[in-house]
Design a protein around this motif. Structure first.
Motif, PDB file in Angstrom:
ATOM      1  N   GLU A  59       0.815  -1.220   0.000  1.00  0.00           N
ATOM      2  CA  GLU A  59       0.000   0.000   0.000  1.00  0.00           C
ATOM      3  C   GLU A  59       0.844   1.264   0.000  1.00  0.00           C
ATOM      4  OE1 GLU A  59      -1.132   0.839   4.580  1.00  0.00           O
ATOM      5  OE2 GLU A  59      -1.977  -0.981   3.721  1.00  0.00           O
ATOM      6  N   TRP A  60       2.091   1.185   0.463  1.00  0.00           N
ATOM      7  CA  TRP A  60       2.963   2.356   0.464  1.00  0.00           C
ATOM      8  C   TRP A  60       3.190   2.892  -0.947  1.00  0.00           C
ATOM      9  CZ3 TRP A  60       7.639   1.640   4.269  1.00  0.00           C
ATOM     10  CH2 TRP A  60       7.146   1.373   5.549  1.00  0.00           C
ATOM     11  N   GLN A  62       1.025   3.036  -3.427  1.00  0.00           N
ATOM     12  CA  GLN A  62      -0.159   3.577  -4.090  1.00  0.00           C
ATOM     13  C   GLN A  62       0.095   5.021  -4.514  1.00  0.00           C
ATOM     14  OE1 GLN A  62      -2.538   1.288  -4.794  1.00  0.00           O
ATOM     15  NE2 GLN A  62      -1.047  -0.014  -3.755  1.00  0.00           N
ATOM     16  N   GLY A  63      -0.300   5.335  -5.724  1.00  0.00           N
ATOM     17  CA  GLY A  63      -0.129   6.689  -6.241  1.00  0.00           C
ATOM     18  C   GLY A  63       1.213   6.922  -6.907  1.00  0.00           C
ATOM     19  N   TRP A  65       5.762   6.276  -6.964  1.00  0.00           N
ATOM     20  CA  TRP A  65       6.946   6.611  -6.180  1.00  0.00           C
ATOM     21  C   TRP A  65       8.158   6.700  -7.089  1.00  0.00           C
ATOM     22  CZ3 TRP A  65      10.798   2.897  -6.362  1.00  0.00           C
ATOM     23  CH2 TRP A  65      10.408   1.641  -6.817  1.00  0.00           C
ATOM     24  N   TYR A  87       7.294   9.234  -2.252  1.00  0.00           N
ATOM     25  CA  TYR A  87       6.051   8.493  -2.405  1.00  0.00           C
ATOM     26  C   TYR A  87       4.883   9.482  -2.488  1.00  0.00           C
ATOM     27  CZ  TYR A  87       8.755   4.461  -0.940  1.00  0.00           C
ATOM     28  OH  TYR A  87       9.690   3.459  -0.861  1.00  0.00           O
ATOM     29  N   ALA A  88       4.032   9.291  -3.490  1.00  0.00           N
ATOM     30  CA  ALA A  88       2.897  10.192  -3.670  1.00  0.00           C
ATOM     31  C   ALA A  88       2.007  10.217  -2.433  1.00  0.00           C
ATOM     32  CB  ALA A  88       2.088   9.775  -4.900  1.00  0.00           C
ATOM     33  N   GLU A  89       1.822   9.094  -1.777  1.00  0.00           N
ATOM     34  CA  GLU A  89       0.911   8.998  -0.638  1.00  0.00           C
ATOM     35  C   GLU A  89       1.595   9.244   0.706  1.00  0.00           C
ATOM     36  OE1 GLU A  89      -2.426   8.565  -0.956  1.00  0.00           O
ATOM     37  OE2 GLU A  89      -2.145   8.576  -3.120  1.00  0.00           O
ATOM     38  N   LEU A  90       2.892   8.972   0.814  1.00  0.00           N
ATOM     39  CA  LEU A  90       3.584   9.015   2.108  1.00  0.00           C
ATOM     40  C   LEU A  90       4.490  10.216   2.303  1.00  0.00           C
ATOM     41  CD1 LEU A  90       4.683   5.284   2.463  1.00  0.00           C
ATOM     42  CD2 LEU A  90       2.774   6.423   3.594  1.00  0.00           C
TER      43      LEU A  90
END
Length: 117
Positions: A59-60, A62-63, A65, A87-90
């Protein structure tokens, strides 16, 4: 370890992070490898635990990296690597990896320090 061997291993690491495939992750580590990460207190002992832990982080990604890296030093079978993961999400993380290899070029000890930017 040579620079070419390190580059091939890191390329394999990035490939495995993209595929999340058991065979790609497993190919990087010795059967009794250790994977330690701070400040997250990750302590995966053995190839099977590394594969299981790694796959739990899908899940890291997602979006999307990106990852850039460079070798800081090579001393015999141990390498220090500086990395930046975005990372786009993190968010963005600066990494220091200290990786020890066996004679076949598989990682036997992986230590990573993460700092969120």
């Amino acid at each position: 370890m040579t620079e070419d061997q390190v580059k091939a291993w890191v390329d394999g690491y990035v490939h495995a992070w993209k595929t999340n495939a058991i065979k790609d992750i497993g190919a990087l580590f010795t059967p009794d490898a250790e994977y330690h990460e701070w400040p997250y207190r990750t302590d995966w002992l053995g190839r099977d635990a590394i594969i299981e832990g790694w796959r739990g982080r899908l899940e890291w990604q997602q979006g999307g990296w990106e990852f850039e890296w460079s070798i800081l030093m090579i001393t015999g079978d141990t390498v220090a690597i500086r990395g930046i993961g975005v990372y786009a999400e993190l968010g963005s993380f600066a990494n220091l990896w200290v990786v020890t290899f066996d004679k076949r070029g598989e990682c036997s000890m992986f230590r990573m320090w993460n700092n969120q930017l």
